[in-house]
Design an enzyme around this catalytic site. Structure first.
Site, PDB file in Angstrom:
ATOM      1  N   GLY A 105      -7.467   2.962   4.801  1.00 25.74           N
ATOM      2  CA  GLY A 105      -6.847   2.941   3.469  1.00 25.74           C
ATOM      3  C   GLY A 105      -5.849   4.069   3.292  1.00 25.74           C
ATOM      4  CD  GLN A 156      -3.547   8.192  -7.304  1.00 23.60           C
ATOM      5  OE1 GLN A 156      -4.478   7.419  -7.532  1.00 23.60           O
ATOM      6  NE2 GLN A 156      -3.120   9.077  -8.190  1.00 23.60           N
ATOM      7  CG  ASN A 162      -9.096  -6.708   6.746  1.00 20.75           C
ATOM      8  OD1 ASN A 162      -9.939  -6.042   6.137  1.00 20.75           O
ATOM      9  ND2 ASN A 162      -8.729  -7.922   6.371  1.00 20.75           N
ATOM     10  CE1 TYR A 174     -13.408   1.644  -7.038  1.00 18.91           C
ATOM     11  CE2 TYR A 174     -13.707   2.624  -9.207  1.00 18.91           C
ATOM     12  CZ  TYR A 174     -13.323   2.730  -7.886  1.00 18.91           C
ATOM     13  OH  TYR A 174     -12.844   3.938  -7.412  1.00 18.91           O
TER      14      TYR A 174
HETATM   15  P1  NAD Z   1      -5.561   2.906  -3.458  1.00 23.27           P
HETATM   16  O1  NAD Z   1      -5.802   1.590  -4.111  1.00 23.27           O
HETATM   17  O2  NAD Z   1      -4.368   3.676  -3.846  1.00 23.27           O
HETATM   18  O3  NAD Z   1      -5.534   2.743  -1.875  1.00 23.27           O
HETATM   19  C1  NAD Z   1      -6.470   1.947  -1.199  1.00 23.27           C
HETATM   20  C2  NAD Z   1      -5.867   1.542   0.117  1.00 23.27           C
HETATM   21  O4  NAD Z   1      -6.815   0.679   0.773  1.00 23.27           O
HETATM   22  C3  NAD Z   1      -4.564   0.720  -0.041  1.00 23.27           C
HETATM   23  O5  NAD Z   1      -3.530   1.323   0.711  1.00 23.27           O
HETATM   24  C4  NAD Z   1      -4.923  -0.656   0.488  1.00 23.27           C
HETATM   25  O6  NAD Z   1      -3.865  -1.288   1.193  1.00 23.27           O
HETATM   26  C5  NAD Z   1      -6.091  -0.333   1.407  1.00 23.27           C
HETATM   27  N1  NAD Z   1      -6.966  -1.496   1.638  1.00 23.27           N
HETATM   28  C6  NAD Z   1      -7.399  -2.393   0.739  1.00 23.27           C
HETATM   29  N2  NAD Z   1      -8.140  -3.329   1.337  1.00 23.27           N
HETATM   30  C7  NAD Z   1      -8.189  -2.999   2.645  1.00 23.27           C
HETATM   31  C8  NAD Z   1      -8.809  -3.583   3.771  1.00 23.27           C
HETATM   32  N3  NAD Z   1      -9.513  -4.711   3.682  1.00 23.27           N
HETATM   33  N4  NAD Z   1      -8.655  -2.985   4.969  1.00 23.27           N
HETATM   34  C9  NAD Z   1      -7.909  -1.855   5.089  1.00 23.27           C
HETATM   35  N5  NAD Z   1      -7.298  -1.262   4.057  1.00 23.27           N
HETATM   36  C10 NAD Z   1      -7.441  -1.833   2.847  1.00 23.27           C
HETATM   37  O7  NAD Z   1      -6.881   3.783  -3.673  1.00 23.27           O
HETATM   38  P2  NAD Z   1      -7.010   5.367  -3.721  1.00 23.27           P
HETATM   39  O8  NAD Z   1      -6.753   5.768  -5.104  1.00 23.27           O
HETATM   40  O9  NAD Z   1      -6.246   5.967  -2.620  1.00 23.27           O
HETATM   41  O10 NAD Z   1      -8.579   5.517  -3.479  1.00 23.27           O
HETATM   42  C11 NAD Z   1      -9.117   5.952  -2.249  1.00 23.27           C
HETATM   43  C12 NAD Z   1     -10.621   6.086  -2.432  1.00 23.27           C
HETATM   44  O11 NAD Z   1     -10.883   7.043  -3.460  1.00 23.27           O
HETATM   45  C13 NAD Z   1     -11.324   4.792  -2.860  1.00 23.27           C
HETATM   46  O12 NAD Z   1     -12.611   4.758  -2.281  1.00 23.27           O
HETATM   47  C14 NAD Z   1     -11.466   4.965  -4.364  1.00 23.27           C
HETATM   48  O13 NAD Z   1     -12.554   4.227  -4.867  1.00 23.27           O
HETATM   49  C15 NAD Z   1     -11.712   6.458  -4.461  1.00 23.27           C
HETATM   50  N6  NAD Z   1     -11.379   6.982  -5.787  1.00 23.27           N
HETATM   51  C16 NAD Z   1     -10.078   7.047  -6.197  1.00 23.27           C
HETATM   52  C17 NAD Z   1      -9.804   7.521  -7.478  1.00 23.27           C
HETATM   53  C18 NAD Z   1      -8.400   7.608  -7.996  1.00 23.27           C
HETATM   54  O14 NAD Z   1      -8.215   7.957  -9.171  1.00 23.27           O
HETATM   55  N7  NAD Z   1      -7.385   7.322  -7.189  1.00 23.27           N
HETATM   56  C19 NAD Z   1     -10.851   7.945  -8.301  1.00 23.27           C
HETATM   57  C20 NAD Z   1     -12.150   7.818  -7.860  1.00 23.27           C
HETATM   58  C21 NAD Z   1     -12.411   7.359  -6.586  1.00 23.27           C
HETATM   59  C1  AKB Z   2     -10.113   3.814 -11.324  1.00 17.93           C
HETATM   60  O1  AKB Z   2      -9.685   4.015 -12.472  1.00 17.93           O
HETATM   61  O2  AKB Z   2     -10.550   2.733 -10.911  1.00 17.93           O
HETATM   62  C2  AKB Z   2     -10.144   4.991 -10.389  1.00 17.93           C
HETATM   63  C3  AKB Z   2     -11.476   5.660 -10.460  1.00 17.93           C
HETATM   64  C4  AKB Z   2     -11.745   6.616 -11.541  1.00 17.93           C
HETATM   65  O3  AKB Z   2     -12.325   5.393  -9.654  1.00 17.93           O
HETATM   66  N1  AKB Z   2      -9.077   5.864 -10.721  1.00 17.93           N
END
Ligand code: NAD
Ligand code: AKB
Length: 321
Positions: free
Chosen positions: A12, A16, A56, A148
């Site tokens: 992934g 972000q 994937n 989620y």
């Molecule tokens: P994001 O949605 O920006 O990125 C997720 C990435 O996963 C994407 O680039 C997507 O192409 C890839 N992806 C989706 N399905 C896939 C698959 N089957 N195989 C391979 N890649 C795949 O998410 P993020 O914000 O970077 O979050 C990263 C982690 O941090 C996640 O576990 C998320 O739950 C956690 N998280 C993020 C936040 C936030 O605010 N960004 C907050 C809490 C937790």
């Molecule tokens: C979302 O809003 O889904 C994420 C998170 C807090 O896990 N930014």
């Protein structure tokens, strides 16, 4: 003592968090030591500066072959479907967030060369409407109402299970909403707190999909990156939580964020049009108690609302000209 040369695989990586985490990991461990992977092609130049493979996480054979070929000592598993996107496709969210994580855990425990550490983030979404909100303790009621959040809670339990039963060194953080400017957020409920900066700087107008008084825990990306790396570098003996650590940054409402932006940037038009994400936000904490992370491995956030807004305005201003 023999020093292990770390090799790191990130799933992934185009997201972000992944885009910036890969940059930081490559600074520490070297570009070729960090293999970035994702379902999609890399969007940022920094991701192209080192090895990248399209994979994937649901393709267990392909992922297993990649792990046996690259032989990572650590896996950062970031591939996921976030809250708002997950509500639109719960089956996909279950598959990616649970089956994808199980694949990473199983491959890590059976890899031909040892995978020493696995990192897979959880979220404030693991909490629910009966969780004490202000602040939310480390150990408390977890009754998430979003798909989620359900997958994040199951992920926490799996992390603990693999540590207890297989000795796999799995580590995790319950991130608040992450605020950053380098890569757009991927379909979450906290995304408004990023979007507002672009809309204000470009259009001097913003419509919030959350109501004015919705307080949520948030964190600026530099704190999230530092916290993640500090957790992963901590001595294993200091890690008492294998499910996921609460980590606090700041807490604010859309109104408070808008007021701070106004005080630093100037006036802009602000409207509210709450949608389905309001119900999600209402089920999440307002603020987190992160005293266990502070005690175990010395966590301390650096960015508050004022500092975050100043840095976001500066960088978004540069990006959009
Ligand atoms: P994001 O949605 O920006 O990125 C997720 C990435 O996963 C994407 O680039 C997507 O192409 C890839 N992806 C989706 N399905 C896939 C698959 N089957 N195989 C391979 N890649 C795949 O998410 P993020 O914000 O970077 O979050 C990263 C982690 O941090 C996640 O576990 C998320 O739950 C956690 N998280 C993020 C936040 C936030 O605010 N960004 C907050 C809490 C937790
Ligand atoms: C979302 O809003 O889904 C994420 C998170 C807090 O896990 N930014």
């Amino acid at each position: 003592m023999q020093i292990r040369k770390e090799k790191i695989l990130v799933t992934g990586a185009c997201g972000q968090l992944g885009t910036e985490l890969v940059e930081e990991l490559r600074k520490i461990y070297g570009e070729v030591q960090v293999l970035a992977t994702d379902l999609i092609d890399p969007r940022s130049e920094s991701l192209k500066s080192g090895p990248f493979e399209k994979i994937n996480v649901l393709d267990k054979n392909g992922l297993g072959q990649l792990v046996n070929r690259f032989q990572p000592t650590q896996i950062y598993h970031l591939a996921a479907i976030l809250s708002a996107a997950a509500e639109k496709n719960p089956t996909l969210a279950w598959d990616v967030n649970i089956a994808g994580f199980m694949n990473v855990l199983d491959i890590s425990k059976t890899a031909s060369e040892k995978v020493f550490k696995v990192y897979s983030p959880s979220s404030i979404a693991a909490f629910g409407p009966h969780t004490p909100k202000n602040p939310t303790p480390q150990h408390t009621i977890t009754d998430p109402t979003t798909v989620y959040g359900i997958t994040k809670l199951v992920g926490e339990r799996l992390a603990d299970y693999y540590f207890i039963n297989y000795g796999l060194d799995v580590r995790s953080i319950r991130y608040p909403g992450l605020i950053s400017y380098k890569t757009p957020p991927g379909g979450g409920t906290t995304d408004y707190a990023v979007d507002i900066f672009y809309k204000v700087v470009q259009d001097k107008s913003f419509t919030s999909f959350l109501g004015p008084d919705t307080a949520l825990p948030m964190m600026y990306m530099p704190d999230a990156l530092r916290g993640t790396l500090e957790l992963m570098e901590a001595e294993a003996s200091r890690i008492t939580i294998r499910s996921a650590y609460n980590l606090n940054g700041m807490s604010f409402t859309p109104q408070q964020l808008a007021d701070e932006i106004r005080s630093q940037f100037g006036d802009f038009e602000l409207k509210y049009a709450p949608d389905f994400r309001q119900q999600i936000a209402d089920s999440w904490p307002n603020d987190l108690d992160d005293s266990v992370a502070r005690k175990d491995w010395g966590w301390k956030h650096q960015f508050g609302l004022k500092e975050m807004v100043a840095d976001m305005l500066k960088n978004v201003g540069i990006l959009v000209g």
